[in-house]
Design a protein around this motif. Structure first.
Motif, PDB file in Angstrom:
ATOM      1  N   UNK A 455       3.148  -3.631   5.282  1.00 45.51           N
ATOM      2  CA  UNK A 455       2.606  -3.198   3.992  1.00 45.51           C
ATOM      3  C   UNK A 455       1.248  -3.847   3.676  1.00 45.51           C
ATOM      4  N   UNK A 456       0.784  -4.737   4.530  1.00 47.00           N
ATOM      5  CA  UNK A 456      -0.489  -5.421   4.291  1.00 47.00           C
ATOM      6  C   UNK A 456      -1.637  -4.427   4.526  1.00 47.00           C
ATOM      7  N   UNK A 457      -2.211  -3.929   3.460  1.00 50.30           N
ATOM      8  CA  UNK A 457      -3.235  -2.879   3.553  1.00 50.30           C
ATOM      9  C   UNK A 457      -4.488  -3.369   4.262  1.00 50.30           C
ATOM     10  N   UNK A 458      -4.866  -4.618   4.037  1.00 56.48           N
ATOM     11  CA  UNK A 458      -6.077  -5.146   4.682  1.00 56.48           C
ATOM     12  C   UNK A 458      -5.895  -5.233   6.200  1.00 56.48           C
ATOM     13  N   UNK A 459      -4.701  -5.643   6.619  1.00 60.31           N
ATOM     14  CA  UNK A 459      -4.428  -5.735   8.054  1.00 60.31           C
ATOM     15  C   UNK A 459      -4.448  -4.350   8.684  1.00 60.31           C
ATOM     16  N   UNK A 460      -3.822  -3.396   8.041  1.00 61.04           N
ATOM     17  CA  UNK A 460      -3.799  -2.033   8.583  1.00 61.04           C
ATOM     18  C   UNK A 460      -5.219  -1.469   8.682  1.00 61.04           C
ATOM     19  N   UNK A 461      -6.023  -1.738   7.670  1.00 62.08           N
ATOM     20  CA  UNK A 461      -7.388  -1.207   7.666  1.00 62.08           C
ATOM     21  C   UNK A 461      -8.227  -1.822   8.778  1.00 62.08           C
TER      22      UNK A 461
END
Length: 621
Positions: A455-461
């Protein structure tokens, strides 16, 4: 809003370095790809199944978001329509991932490899008839057991043709190989194929441009009609509609069951998918059995000895032909040595103690092979093919005991994130590496955070940005598609579902009863079956007249012809509908589609069979 990024300076620099190392483009490939053109339909458009229109952007200047070598291959694969290969030999190219070939016989057309799906195959046959006469199909040849060479057969022959015993020729072991590669592991392969062929990507310079082997896969109706004639030995001869064919069986090459063949009256050699205009896969990233590079090379050499001297034109199931005996022999020898070189050099380095990753980083082609366009990694790559050779001989384990029993990805991910100093510290390191253009390291590093906290949006991005630049740099069409599809799914997570989202069951429905039951054995949930205990019943298929004793023992599903317990009568279609969840046993019993005193046992068996979720996660846990 388009979330996709532009090419970075590091990616542009990588492209510039590649351009300086590419072979000289003489224009011969384009001349070969367009030679013999007769006609086509606008954009090769087949409603609901196929169109070249989305790839029109390739007629423009090369984009810096596409590897320049892959761009060249993508433009060559834009050629579509009906082409004369030789007198009596015609191909429709660019109507699907593969080519469909027509041989003019005394009364009609013998079809070689009827594409992936019925609609493009039917459109190709229509185009052939418009230009070469409204003649019947008089026979079909499958060169090998991959779906892009048989799945469209119902677009060129009818059920009446099948019932009348239409001659369908294939190499021995075709059906077993087709079932193994496309059904037993079909759900996993199908899902991974969405990555490999860029099925979810936009068709543009930041998305899918080409699969290397061809544009992409068609989206029509797929089926499997079993062959009626099996070719068992090299040297077998067969006459189809007055045309003599000499066969060469080539097992365990590009497919477990494959064959080349020669038409003496046309001087035409079909190399199936054993020799195409690129480096092929020894291991395919969608998943399949590792291929035998040594056998592959051996059979190409055998084709040189058997046919090259009499060959006036060489054609294959993908790409464009080559004309002239000398050119055909040269091409074959180079393709032969390409696979043998990868095989031999991988094992040479393995015997020096290098592991698969180390070998892949060191392996380079010799200058004579590197100077050719048709040896480049538009589909397979030196990197993953060398790992495949290692796997075939030495398996997945590299010998280092630290890799013998590694932690599973999610558990390892949490520990790596902790080791890095937490999510913020890991992300900071990842961004620093991205700024330096170290995208491979970013992908390896940030993957741990994605798996520890999806759910970590920064990591996914950040992971998506790194995969995207790797995709822009990839010369291999499948590598590009894998990277860019991973980026797409990281940026656009798919909502979870309580019910399995199943893939198409077209090939499942085409299976003979024995193969169908074999495919169900991999659906048996071992833990549930172990708790449920042993079961036995007789399945009587009213549509085929076959009877099978089906049992569960030691949490393993068995089946043999005959009787073995209380009886259930039904059709294969009915059984499939229940197993994949299209209809319930109760509803089908009410309709009279399932009956017999074994229905109580069937009611216990059905819940033990898993329904596979086609859209399982790949770039996240």
């Amino acid at each position: 809003m388009d979330q996709r990024r532009d090419a970075t300076e590091a990616t542009k620099a990588a492209h510039a370095r590649l351009v300086a190392s590419l072979p000289r483009d003489t224009g011969q490939d384009l001349a070969n790809a367009t030679r013999g053109f007769i006609g086509t339909i606008a954009d090769a458009a087949v409603p609901g199944a196929w169109s070249m229109a989305p790839f029109a952007f390739l007629q423009g200047e090369p984009a810096d978001t596409v590897n320049p070598s892959l761009w060249r291959q993508a433009k060559l694969n834009m050629q579509h329509g009906l082409f004369e290969v030789a007198e009596g030999v015609y191909q429709v190219r660019g109507f699907d991932l593969s080519n469909i070939t027509f041989i003019e016989g005394k009364t009609g057309f013998v079809v070689i490899d009827p594409l992936i799906s019925a609609q493009p195959a039917a459109a190709a046959l229509k185009l052939m008839r418009e230009h070469r006469g409204d003649k019947p199909v008089t026979g079909v040849i499958y060169t090998h057991s991959h779906v892009d060479h048989y799945g469209g057969i119902r677009g060129v022959i009818s059920q009446n043709d099948i019932d009348a015993g239409m001659q369908i020729v294939a190499p021995e072991g075709f059906l077993k190989a087709a079932v193994s590669e496309n059904v037993l592991a079909g759900n996993a392969m199908g899902r991974r194929a969405t990555y490999m062929y860029g099925a979810l990507l936009p068709r543009d310079a930041k998305g899918h441009v080409d699969a290397g082997l061809g544009k992409t896969v068609s989206m029509g109706s797929v089926s499997l009609v079993p062959p009626t004639v099996s070719i068992r030995e090299t040297g077998e001869r067969l006459t189809m509609d007055g045309v003599e064919i000499i066969f060469q069986v080539t097992p365990d090459t590009e497919a477990p069951a494959e064959m080349n063949f020669f038409f003496p009256q046309f001087g035409a050699l079909c190399m199936a998918e054993n020799c195409t205009c690129h480096l092929h896969n020894i291991y395919t990233p969608r998943g399949a059995q590792v291929r035998d590079a040594r056998a592959w090379s051996h059979y190409i050499n055998e084709a040189v000895e058997l046919f090259a001297g009499d060959t006036e034109v060489l054609f294959a199931s993908h790409h464009w032909p080559r004309w002239g005996s000398g050119e055909a022999a040269r091409f074959l020898r180079q393709q032969r040595d390409l696979y043998k070189y990868i095989h031999d050099q991988t094992l040479r380095m393995a015997n020096h103690g290098l592991n698969p990753t180390e070998i892949a980083e060191h392996l380079e082609l010799p200058p004579s092979l590197a100077a050719e366009w048709h040896t480049r990694g538009y589909y397979g790559t030196l990197n993953h093919n060398s790992k495949a050779v290692y796997q075939r001989y030495l398996g997945w384990f590299d010998g280092n005991p630290a890799n013998l029993h590694k932690l599973p990805p999610v558990e390892a991910a949490h520990r790596y994130v902790e080791l890095a100093g937490g999510p913020a510290a890991l992300l900071a390191k990842g961004r620093e590496a991205f700024a330096r253009g170290e995208y491979r390291w970013v992908a390896e590093l940030v993957n741990h955070l994605v798996f520890a906290d999806p759910a970590n949006a920064e990591a996914r991005a950040l992971q998506a940005d790194a995969l995207e630049q790797m995709g822009y740099q990839a010369e291999s069409g499948p590598w590009r598609a894998f990277y860019l599809t991973g980026a797409l799914e990281l940026r656009n997570p798919r909502p979870p579902s309580d019910e399995p989202r199943q893939g198409a069951a077209g090939q499942l429905r085409a299976l003979p009863a024995d193969a169908l039951l074999e495919s169900f054995s991999v659906r048996l949930n071992g833990q549930k079956a172990g708790a449920a205990g042993d079961l036995a019943l007789t399945l009587a298929f009213v549509d085929t007249g076959e009877r099978f004793a089906v049992s569960v023992e030691n949490a393993v599903l068995h089946h043999v012809p005959g009787d073995g317990g209380p009886e259930v009568s039904l059709t294969r279609e009915t059984l499939i509908a229940m197993v994949i969840g299209e209809a319930s046993l109760e509803a089908l019993q009410a309709k009279g589609a399932v009956f017999g005193d074994g229905t109580l046992v069937l009611a216990k068996l059905l819940p033990l069979l898993d329904r596979f979720d086609f859209w399982f996660e790949i770039v996240a846990p």
